[in-house]
Design an enzyme around this catalytic site. Structure first.
Site, PDB file in Angstrom:
ATOM      1  N   ASN A 178       0.806  -1.229   0.000  1.00 31.51           N
ATOM      2  CA  ASN A 178       0.000   0.000   0.000  1.00 31.51           C
ATOM      3  C   ASN A 178       0.839   1.281   0.000  1.00 31.51           C
ATOM      4  O   ASN A 178       0.470   2.265  -0.637  1.00 31.51           O
ATOM      5  CB  ASN A 178      -1.002  -0.012   1.168  1.00 31.51           C
ATOM      6  CG  ASN A 178      -0.331  -0.014   2.506  1.00 31.51           C
ATOM      7  OD1 ASN A 178       0.699  -0.649   2.696  1.00 31.51           O
ATOM      8  ND2 ASN A 178      -0.902   0.701   3.444  1.00 31.51           N
ATOM      9  N   GLY A 228       1.953  -6.088   7.272  1.00 35.06           N
ATOM     10  CA  GLY A 228       1.036  -6.702   6.315  1.00 35.06           C
ATOM     11  C   GLY A 228      -0.230  -7.147   7.019  1.00 35.06           C
ATOM     12  O   GLY A 228      -0.576  -6.624   8.082  1.00 35.06           O
ATOM     13  N   THR A 286      -1.347 -13.145   7.715  1.00 38.89           N
ATOM     14  CA  THR A 286       0.061 -13.388   7.342  1.00 38.89           C
ATOM     15  C   THR A 286       0.942 -13.261   8.580  1.00 38.89           C
ATOM     16  O   THR A 286       1.868 -14.063   8.782  1.00 38.89           O
ATOM     17  CB  THR A 286       0.537 -12.378   6.274  1.00 38.89           C
ATOM     18  OG1 THR A 286      -0.447 -12.285   5.258  1.00 38.89           O
ATOM     19  CG2 THR A 286       1.854 -12.784   5.672  1.00 38.89           C
ATOM     20  N   GLU A 345       3.401  -5.432  12.339  1.00 36.50           N
ATOM     21  CA  GLU A 345       2.453  -4.318  12.147  1.00 36.50           C
ATOM     22  C   GLU A 345       1.354  -4.841  11.231  1.00 36.50           C
ATOM     23  O   GLU A 345       1.597  -5.075  10.048  1.00 36.50           O
ATOM     24  CB  GLU A 345       3.149  -3.121  11.505  1.00 36.50           C
ATOM     25  CG  GLU A 345       4.317  -2.564  12.310  1.00 36.50           C
ATOM     26  CD  GLU A 345       3.893  -2.021  13.658  1.00 36.50           C
ATOM     27  OE1 GLU A 345       2.715  -1.653  13.821  1.00 36.50           O
ATOM     28  OE2 GLU A 345       4.741  -1.983  14.562  1.00 36.50           O
ATOM     29  N   CYS A 385      -3.348   1.409   6.378  1.00 38.69           N
ATOM     30  CA  CYS A 385      -3.760   0.687   7.589  1.00 38.69           C
ATOM     31  C   CYS A 385      -4.365   1.637   8.614  1.00 38.69           C
ATOM     32  O   CYS A 385      -5.076   1.208   9.506  1.00 38.69           O
ATOM     33  CB  CYS A 385      -2.556  -0.030   8.180  1.00 38.69           C
ATOM     34  SG  CYS A 385      -1.165   1.094   8.441  1.00 38.69           S
ATOM     35  N   GLU A 423       7.205   0.366  16.156  1.00 40.26           N
ATOM     36  CA  GLU A 423       8.260   0.911  15.305  1.00 40.26           C
ATOM     37  C   GLU A 423       8.438   2.384  15.657  1.00 40.26           C
ATOM     38  O   GLU A 423       7.697   2.927  16.469  1.00 40.26           O
ATOM     39  CB  GLU A 423       7.855   0.751  13.836  1.00 40.26           C
ATOM     40  CG  GLU A 423       7.668  -0.699  13.425  1.00 40.26           C
ATOM     41  CD  GLU A 423       7.393  -0.873  11.936  1.00 40.26           C
ATOM     42  OE1 GLU A 423       6.654  -0.054  11.375  1.00 40.26           O
ATOM     43  OE2 GLU A 423       7.920  -1.828  11.352  1.00 40.26           O
TER      44      GLU A 423
HETATM   45  P1  NAD Z   1       0.144  -9.404   3.056  1.00 38.38           P
HETATM   46  O1  NAD Z   1       0.139  -9.879   4.461  1.00 38.38           O
HETATM   47  O2  NAD Z   1      -0.556 -10.188   2.035  1.00 38.38           O
HETATM   48  O3  NAD Z   1       1.646  -9.248   2.516  1.00 38.38           O
HETATM   49  C1  NAD Z   1       2.601  -8.435   3.150  1.00 38.38           C
HETATM   50  C2  NAD Z   1       3.988  -8.933   2.805  1.00 38.38           C
HETATM   51  O4  NAD Z   1       4.170 -10.217   3.388  1.00 38.38           O
HETATM   52  C3  NAD Z   1       4.235  -9.116   1.304  1.00 38.38           C
HETATM   53  O5  NAD Z   1       5.565  -8.761   1.025  1.00 38.38           O
HETATM   54  C4  NAD Z   1       4.015 -10.600   1.117  1.00 38.38           C
HETATM   55  O6  NAD Z   1       4.673 -11.150   0.006  1.00 38.38           O
HETATM   56  C5  NAD Z   1       4.596 -11.142   2.408  1.00 38.38           C
HETATM   57  N1  NAD Z   1       4.119 -12.468   2.789  1.00 38.38           N
HETATM   58  C6  NAD Z   1       2.937 -13.045   2.501  1.00 38.38           C
HETATM   59  N2  NAD Z   1       2.879 -14.286   3.038  1.00 38.38           N
HETATM   60  C7  NAD Z   1       4.046 -14.479   3.688  1.00 38.38           C
HETATM   61  C8  NAD Z   1       4.583 -15.552   4.450  1.00 38.38           C
HETATM   62  N3  NAD Z   1       3.905 -16.676   4.649  1.00 38.38           N
HETATM   63  N4  NAD Z   1       5.822 -15.424   4.972  1.00 38.38           N
HETATM   64  C9  NAD Z   1       6.521 -14.280   4.801  1.00 38.38           C
HETATM   65  N5  NAD Z   1       6.071 -13.240   4.078  1.00 38.38           N
HETATM   66  C10 NAD Z   1       4.843 -13.325   3.539  1.00 38.38           C
HETATM   67  O7  NAD Z   1      -0.390  -7.901   3.127  1.00 38.38           O
HETATM   68  P2  NAD Z   1      -0.703  -6.932   1.911  1.00 38.38           P
HETATM   69  O8  NAD Z   1      -1.954  -7.403   1.254  1.00 38.38           O
HETATM   70  O9  NAD Z   1       0.526  -6.723   1.111  1.00 38.38           O
HETATM   71  O10 NAD Z   1      -0.994  -5.561   2.685  1.00 38.38           O
HETATM   72  C11 NAD Z   1      -2.218  -5.212   3.228  1.00 38.38           C
HETATM   73  C12 NAD Z   1      -2.264  -5.461   4.709  1.00 38.38           C
HETATM   74  O11 NAD Z   1      -1.177  -4.799   5.351  1.00 38.38           O
HETATM   75  C13 NAD Z   1      -3.511  -4.917   5.363  1.00 38.38           C
HETATM   76  O12 NAD Z   1      -4.004  -5.873   6.275  1.00 38.38           O
HETATM   77  C14 NAD Z   1      -3.021  -3.691   6.108  1.00 38.38           C
HETATM   78  O13 NAD Z   1      -3.794  -3.313   7.222  1.00 38.38           O
HETATM   79  C15 NAD Z   1      -1.660  -4.113   6.509  1.00 38.38           C
HETATM   80  N6  NAD Z   1      -0.828  -2.956   6.793  1.00 38.38           N
HETATM   81  C16 NAD Z   1      -0.516  -2.692   8.094  1.00 38.38           C
HETATM   82  C17 NAD Z   1       0.251  -1.580   8.408  1.00 38.38           C
HETATM   83  C18 NAD Z   1       0.642  -1.276   9.823  1.00 38.38           C
HETATM   84  O14 NAD Z   1       1.537  -0.453  10.020  1.00 38.38           O
HETATM   85  N7  NAD Z   1       0.029  -1.874  10.812  1.00 38.38           N
HETATM   86  C19 NAD Z   1       0.686  -0.725   7.372  1.00 38.38           C
HETATM   87  C20 NAD Z   1       0.323  -1.031   6.059  1.00 38.38           C
HETATM   88  C21 NAD Z   1      -0.428  -2.147   5.779  1.00 38.38           C
END
Ligand code: NAD
Length: 495
Positions: free
Chosen positions: A166, A242, A246, A264, A298, A476
């Site tokens: 994002n 993420g 995950t 996060e 997020c 963080e």
């Molecule tokens: P995602 O969890 O699908 O992926 C995030 C990252 O993790 C990607 O690089 C992905 O390839 C990797 N990943 C996926 N499966 C994995 C595994 N099994 N092992 C290791 N790495 C793995 O998330 P997304 O769809 O890219 O992002 C959206 C999500 O991120 C939303 O839920 C959002 O709320 C969250 N987010 C949180 C914050 C925060 O600061 N709390 C900030 C931005 C986004």
């Protein structure tokens, strides 16, 4: 790969690399198994290139490079590491427009947002931690009777930084910068959906003269490269941003190996609007909090709770404001809402709009698939506002992470707090009121890592950033990040 004809059709205003590569030991290279994933341009839906689908073999290679680089990087003085990082920030600054164009192209966000928010913040992340490390100190405890204790904060070794799509370069650098500043070497993995700026960034690291192996960047999916990276025995800590599901998978791999983890995760953030708020500013800012970056932050406020005496007036003004937001070409200066990041994400958002209807919601505006002229294949959805949904229904409980919000009224402060705290998440909340006593009281009661009062997403990089409940573990930002990326060692001397 697609034909050049299709790439010409997209016409990015910069030189578009079509085959991304990993960055290991200071060199660009394809994945060892030569597998690739396709890359899409969200504003047109066209495929434009490929990225490596790395595997455990690439992880091994990258971790070894990072291990080789670690002793020399960790042994540098803080001033020398700081200088190397400040050079990198300067090179990024010189390439700001390229990075902004690439971020918008890859993610679908308006280019003016990438130019004024994403990339300046990515540069600030590097500068902030490059200078923060010059001001750290380590504690000493005079225990009396000739005994002195002091604490050494030492880098961990090789760490993994995994980021989402994002805010691609913004969040990638937010993790890498404190890790490097504290003396660690890094294997980073950006999202496979938006890897373009991380790829360009790897070239800038080389240009800035960052020593080989200090930062290695692997591309590919979570399953293929993320999982072996997290599980690699030489990875000492995992900093992940993420989705919550995950994060749980990552914790299940990292926790039995006793790795440090900073997670996060998702949010379903409440916005609390009280009748005594500054009405016009609140309407404007609550709309910004709801729909910035197409609602894909997020921290976006997606559950908007409004005190009943102003509910109808607020609804009318808010819907008028949202309906006026221009959805369209991310290249245009007056575009407020660009494309969603991917076809799959567009489908997810549309399925939640269907669900909100099925749960009895009343759609006040938006929620339509749009096809701006020339971008008919793009993933555009107009910002949707629902009302009439029960606070405990799925639409009000599950993270949509897109341009969909719900409005509902409340009668008392306690009721607003109760609704606000009713989800499994606890990342960020905003409170809109002119009563300072109420603002402080409500802020204390909210189950949330961050509370903004009469503002949203005002960030000071020194503050602790993170969530409670299913929104994450750890913090963080500022000292929190530098502490995370170091191991404290107690040294006790009797003299
Ligand atoms: P995602 O969890 O699908 O992926 C995030 C990252 O993790 C990607 O690089 C992905 O390839 C990797 N990943 C996926 N499966 C994995 C595994 N099994 N092992 C290791 N790495 C793995 O998330 P997304 O769809 O890219 O992002 C959206 C999500 O991120 C939303 O839920 C959002 O709320 C969250 N987010 C949180 C914050 C925060 O600061 N709390 C900030 C931005 C986004």
């Amino acid at each position: 790969m697609q034909t050049s004809q299709q790439t010409d059709w997209i016409k990015p205003p910069f030189s578009l690399p079509q085959t991304l590569e990993n960055f290991i030991d200071g060199q660009h290279q394809p994945a060892l198994k030569a597998q690739t994933l396709d890359l899409y341009h969200p504003a047109s839906g066209r495929q434009y290139g490929t990225l490596p689908e790395s595997t455990a073999a690439d992880v091994q290679f990258a971790v070894e490079a990072a291990q080789r680089a670690f002793p020399a990087w960790a042994a540098l003085t803080a001033q020398a590491r700081s200088a190397a990082m400040l050079r990198l920030a300067d090179v990024m600054e010189a390439n700001l427009e390229l990075l902004a164009q690439a971020e918008s192209f890859d993610n679908g966000k308006p280019v003016h947002v990438a130019r004024t928010v994403d990339i300046p913040r990515a540069i600030s992340n590097i500068r902030f931690f490059a200078t923060a490390i010059l001001h750290t100190s380590q504690e000493a405890h005079d225990s009396g009777n000739g005994v002195l204790n002091y604490t050494l904060r030492q880098p961990l070794g090789v760490v993994a930084c995994i980021s989402p799509w994002n805010l691609p370069l913004y969040l990638f650098t937010w993790k890498i910068a404190p890790a490097l500043a504290a003396g660690n070497t890094v294997v980073g993995k950006p999202s496979e959906i938006t890897p373009l700026t991380a790829y360009l960034f790897s070239g800038l690291c080389r240009e800035a003269g960052l020593p080989p192996g200090v930062l290695n960047i692997l591309h590919g999916s979570g399953a293929s490269v993320g999982t072996p990276l997290v599980g690699h025995p030489q990875i000492k800590a995992v900093s992940f941003t993420g989705g919550t599901a995950t994060g749980a998978r990552i914790a299940s791999i990292a926790a039995p190996q006793f790795k440090k983890m900073s997670l996060e995760l998702g949010g379903k953030n409440p916005t609390l609007v009280f009748a005594d708020c500054d009405f016009d500013t609140t309407v404007k800012e609550v709309a910004r909090a709801a729909f910035s970056n197409q609602g894909q932050i997020c921290l976006c406020g997606s559950r908007i709770l409004v005190e009943r005496p102003i509910y109808e007036r607020f609804r009318e003004a808010f819907v008028a404001r949202v309906a006026s937001l221009k959805v369209g070409d991310p290249q245009h200066a007056d575009t407020a809402i660009g494309a969603l990041v991917s076809k799959a994400h567009q489908e997810k958002v549309l399925s939640y709009i269907e669900l909100a209807h099925a749960e009895g919601g009343n759609l006040l505006c938006g929620g339509e698939v749009l096809q701006p002229e020339g971008l008919e294949g793009g993933y555009f959805v107009s910002p949707a506002v629902f009302e009439g949904l029960d606070p405990w229904c799925r639409s009000n409980q599950e993270e949509i992470f897109g341009p969909v919000v719900t409005l509902f009224p409340f009668d008392t402060d306690d009721e607003a707090i109760h609704y606000a705290n009713s989800t499994q998440y606890g990342l960020a909340a905003s409170v809109w009121t002119s009563n300072l006593g109420r603002a402080h009281r409500v802020a204390r009661e909210l189950e949330s890592g961050i509370v903004w009062i009469n503002c949203w997403m005002l960030r000071d990089l020194r503050t602790p950033f993170g969530g409670v409940k299913s929104s994450g573990v750890g913090r963080e930002g500022g000292w929190e990040a530098l502490r995370f990326f170091t191991e404290p060692k107690n040294v006790c001397i009797q003299f």
